[in-house]
Design an enzyme around this catalytic site. Structure first.
Site: not given
Ligand code: IMP
Ligand code: MG
Length: 177
Positions: A97-98, A101, A150, A163
């Site tokens: 995963e990238d 969050d 962010f 990206r």
């Molecule tokens: P989560 O479900 O809140 O953990 O969000 C996960 C997804 O939100 C990641 O796989 C990203 O695609 C996106 N995301 C969360 N934080 C960021 C950020 O700071 N920049 C860009 N994308 C984010």
């Molecule tokens: Mg992601």
């Protein structure tokens, strides 16, 4: 309004850290094969760099989940937008995963994958915004913990932009009068 990107993690620092994590993964999976599952689209750049440095055999598959759209908050309801091509039964799966969050996306994905009877499921993430967590998800391999800002680059987008940046940066919005 105009946007600027301030560098948080340079290409060189990211590269070094991916090498370390790949070495650790190669040790931990010695004698096994790893089935890498990349979460599109953000995980793609990290997956490629990581996979190149892993010394045990790897196979790869891709999955896309519904995510942020053009905003900066994830919602609780997550759906599969693109299914895996291959069955994961009996495989040692490593999700790439990238960023983790809130953790909602990963919670959904890990539960979904575990229900398909793989031999194991672990999680490797490039970034972790731990202070933002709302569900209990912990990565097995984390390259960097970052503050609650962010970020873009290295696969991560803001409204589908940035990206392709080879580093990780913070988007700063400047108001013009
Ligand atoms: P989560 O479900 O809140 O953990 O969000 C996960 C997804 O939100 C990641 O796989 C990203 O695609 C996106 N995301 C969360 N934080 C960021 C950020 O700071 N920049 C860009 N994308 C984010
Ligand atoms: Mg992601």
């Amino acid at each position: 309004m105009s946007e600027k990107v301030r560098t948080l993690l340079s290409e060189e620092i990211i590269d070094k850290r991916i090498c370390q994590i790949a070495e650790q993964i190669s040790k931990d999976y010695k004698g096994k094969e790893i089935h890498l599952i990349c979460v599109l689209k953000g995980g793609v750049f990290f997956m490629c760099e990581l996979a190149k440095r892993i010394s045990v055999p790897v196979s790869m598959d891709f999955m896309a989940l519904s995510s942020y759209g053009n905003g900066t908050e994830s919602s609780g309801s997550i759906t599969v937008k693109k299914e895996l091509d291959e069955n994961i039964e009996g495989k040692d799966v490593l999700v790439v995963e990238d960023i983790v969050d809130s953790g909602r996306t990963l919670k959904f994905l890990l539960e979904e994958l575990k229900s398909r009877n793989p031999a194991s499921v672990h999680l490797c993430t490039l970034l972790d915004k731990r202070e933002r967590r709302v569900v209990d998800i912990q990565a097995d391999y984390t390259c960097f913990e970052i503050p609650d800002e962010f970020v873009v680059g290295y696969g991560l987008d803001y409204a589908q932009k940035y990206r392709n940046l080879p580093y990780i940066g913070v988007v700063e919005i400047e108001k013009e009068d």
